[in-house]
Design an enzyme around this catalytic site. Structure first.
Site, PDB file in Angstrom:
ATOM      1  N   ASP A  30       0.827  -1.208   0.000  1.00 43.14           N
ATOM      2  CA  ASP A  30       0.000   0.000   0.000  1.00 43.14           C
ATOM      3  C   ASP A  30       0.862   1.259   0.000  1.00 43.14           C
ATOM      4  OD1 ASP A  30      -2.347   1.413  -0.032  1.00 43.14           O
ATOM      5  OD2 ASP A  30      -2.768   1.177   2.108  1.00 43.14           O
ATOM      6  N   GLY A  31       0.321   2.330  -0.594  1.00 41.45           N
ATOM      7  CA  GLY A  31       0.994   3.633  -0.525  1.00 41.45           C
ATOM      8  C   GLY A  31       1.570   4.146  -1.839  1.00 41.45           C
ATOM      9  N   TRP A  35       2.923   8.022  -2.503  1.00 45.83           N
ATOM     10  CA  TRP A  35       4.321   8.155  -2.937  1.00 45.83           C
ATOM     11  C   TRP A  35       4.392   9.078  -4.164  1.00 45.83           C
ATOM     12  CZ3 TRP A  35       7.213   7.132  -7.313  1.00 45.83           C
ATOM     13  CH2 TRP A  35       8.596   6.985  -7.152  1.00 45.83           C
ATOM     14  N   HIS A  47       2.381   3.484  -9.110  1.00 49.83           N
ATOM     15  CA  HIS A  47       2.189   2.045  -9.348  1.00 49.83           C
ATOM     16  C   HIS A  47       3.385   1.459 -10.107  1.00 49.83           C
ATOM     17  CE1 HIS A  47      -1.649   2.288  -7.560  1.00 49.83           C
ATOM     18  NE2 HIS A  47      -2.222   2.966  -8.531  1.00 49.83           N
ATOM     19  N   GLU A  78     -12.556  -4.197  -4.530  1.00 48.42           N
ATOM     20  CA  GLU A  78     -13.000  -2.827  -4.296  1.00 48.42           C
ATOM     21  C   GLU A  78     -12.194  -1.808  -5.106  1.00 48.42           C
ATOM     22  OE1 GLU A  78     -12.419  -5.101  -1.810  1.00 48.42           O
ATOM     23  OE2 GLU A  78     -14.541  -5.486  -1.426  1.00 48.42           O
ATOM     24  N   LEU A 142       9.709 -21.154  -5.107  1.00 44.03           N
ATOM     25  CA  LEU A 142       8.928 -20.099  -4.452  1.00 44.03           C
ATOM     26  C   LEU A 142       7.488 -20.164  -4.968  1.00 44.03           C
ATOM     27  CD1 LEU A 142       8.565 -17.488  -2.758  1.00 44.03           C
ATOM     28  CD2 LEU A 142       9.212 -16.205  -4.803  1.00 44.03           C
TER      29      LEU A 142
HETATM   30  C1  IPE Z   1      -5.586  -2.699  -0.352  1.00 42.92           C
HETATM   31  O1  IPE Z   1      -5.215  -1.375  -0.433  1.00 42.92           O
HETATM   32  C2  IPE Z   1      -5.532  -3.334  -1.701  1.00 42.92           C
HETATM   33  C3  IPE Z   1      -4.198  -3.511  -2.275  1.00 42.92           C
HETATM   34  C4  IPE Z   1      -3.059  -3.229  -1.697  1.00 42.92           C
HETATM   35  C5  IPE Z   1      -4.173  -4.077  -3.584  1.00 42.92           C
HETATM   36  P1  IPE Z   1      -6.271  -0.205  -0.610  1.00 42.92           P
HETATM   37  O2  IPE Z   1      -5.484   1.055  -0.692  1.00 42.92           O
HETATM   38  O3  IPE Z   1      -7.180  -0.496  -1.740  1.00 42.92           O
HETATM   39  O4  IPE Z   1      -7.105  -0.276   0.749  1.00 42.92           O
HETATM   40  P2  IPE Z   1      -7.947   0.831   1.505  1.00 42.92           P
HETATM   41  O5  IPE Z   1      -8.906   1.407   0.520  1.00 42.92           O
HETATM   42  O6  IPE Z   1      -6.973   1.865   1.984  1.00 42.92           O
HETATM   43  O7  IPE Z   1      -8.585   0.119   2.642  1.00 42.92           O
HETATM   44  C1  IPE Z   2      -1.553   0.284  -3.323  1.00 47.18           C
HETATM   45  O1  IPE Z   2      -1.292   1.651  -3.378  1.00 47.18           O
HETATM   46  C2  IPE Z   2      -1.645  -0.329  -4.691  1.00 47.18           C
HETATM   47  C3  IPE Z   2      -3.008  -0.748  -5.091  1.00 47.18           C
HETATM   48  C4  IPE Z   2      -4.082  -0.661  -4.388  1.00 47.18           C
HETATM   49  C5  IPE Z   2      -3.103  -1.318  -6.414  1.00 47.18           C
HETATM   50  P1  IPE Z   2      -2.483   2.680  -3.365  1.00 47.18           P
HETATM   51  O2  IPE Z   2      -2.813   3.026  -4.782  1.00 47.18           O
HETATM   52  O3  IPE Z   2      -3.613   2.214  -2.548  1.00 47.18           O
HETATM   53  O4  IPE Z   2      -1.780   3.929  -2.675  1.00 47.18           O
HETATM   54  P2  IPE Z   2      -2.455   4.960  -1.666  1.00 47.18           P
HETATM   55  O5  IPE Z   2      -3.029   4.168  -0.539  1.00 47.18           O
HETATM   56  O6  IPE Z   2      -3.498   5.698  -2.445  1.00 47.18           O
HETATM   57  O7  IPE Z   2      -1.325   5.833  -1.242  1.00 47.18           O
HETATM   58 MG    MG Z   3      -4.094   2.415  -0.571  1.00 51.94          MG
END
Ligand code: IPE
Ligand code: IPE
Ligand code: MG
Length: 253
Positions: A30-31, A35, A47, A78, A142
């Site tokens: 996540d993040g 970033w 991404h 989602e 793996l």
């Molecule tokens: C969870 O992250 C899904 C993935 C990392 C693919 P999200 O960014 O979608 O989750 P929420 O919306 O913060 O809960």
């Molecule tokens: C996680 O990063 C990757 C996916 C959900 C595909 P995010 O896109 O959720 O990044 P933030 O949470 O918006 O920073």
């Molecule tokens: Mg996210």
């Protein structure tokens, strides 16, 4: 300095291996969006950077550390709620990744699995995944599972539906126990995750592996996924190794 650090890291890897690694590591990557925003870039750039991190982590886990099962949350059910151009760029990245990296993955003995529904994914992604699943079937160094178009609640519901169908066909006993239920999950062939890492400071499951993480140890970091490093992964493993898992029981004294 760099070489010294590398030597220290190697020592820590050796120690971690000697102490018993988690058998199955799962990661909520996540993040990426944050970033990119911090750099004034589009979310798709986050991404792209996140994919580079994922490749490094797969390599580290499989080649250096030797954890057997790695599961990465790449796209949730989602996540379709996101703007179309972001979804499109994620799908394109995934398809490109499969086309460009399959040979390397196969060479490294990676067995690929998908947790989630292939139906509903763009054709190019589906074909790339199906090819990778078929070609990697015999590998076992793996076990890399990608959670794509995945939702934990949906996974449980599809399991219930299939159980009802098999029951109606007379193929099942009336008693549904955990062992039987597991066989209907996407993770039928996998052990439950021992350790779950989530990056970017969020502390929730976001519908990931709801059934399977009943007794999983959590480790969260504020680091945004594109900045996540093997060193930090090792830190998570070390933290895991310092914990005592009780599974509802008491520790022997
Ligand atoms: C969870 O992250 C899904 C993935 C990392 C693919 P999200 O960014 O979608 O989750 P929420 O919306 O913060 O809960
Ligand atoms: C996680 O990063 C990757 C996916 C959900 C595909 P995010 O896109 O959720 O990044 P933030 O949470 O918006 O920073
Ligand atoms: Mg996210």
């Amino acid at each position: 300095m760099g070489i010294e650090l590398a030597a220290e890291l190697k020592e820590r890897i050796a120690r971690a291996k000697a102490q018993g690694l988690p058998q199955h590591l799962a990661i909520i990557m996540d993040g990426n969006g944050r970033w990119a925003r911090r750099r004034g870039q589009a979310r798709s750039a986050g991404h792209r950077a996140g994919l580079e991190t994922a490749k490094k982590i797969v390599e580290f886990v499989g080649q250096e550390l030797g954890i057997k099962y790695l599961t990465l949350f790449a796209f949730s059910k989602e996540n379709w709620r996101r703007p179309k151009e972001e979804v499109d760029s994620l799908m394109e990245l995934l398809a490109d990744f499969l086309e460009k990296n399959l040979d390397q993955l196969l060479e490294n003995g990676v067995r690929l699995r998908v947790l989630g529904e292939l139906d509903g994914l763009p054709l190019r992604v589906r074909q790339g995944l199906e090819r990778a699943l078929a070609l990697s079937r015999g590998n076992e160094r793996l076990h890399l599972s990608l959670a794509i178009n995945y939702g934990g609640r949906q996974e449980i519901l599809q399991a219930v539906e299939r159980i009802l169908r098999d029951f109606a066909a007379g193929a099942l006993p009336a008693k549904i126990d955990e062992a039987l239920f597991r066989r209907y999950l996407y993770t039928a062939e996998l052990p439950d995750p021992d350790l779950l890492i989530r990056t970017s400071g969020e502390e929730r499951l976001s519908n990931f592996l709801l059934w399977q993480s009943a007794y999983t140890e959590f480790w969260v970091t504020k680091t945004l996924w594109p900045d996540f490093t093997p060193e930090e992964l090792l830190q998570a493993v070390e933290s895991f190794q310092s914990r005592q898992r009780k599974f509802g029981g008491v520790l022997e004294s």
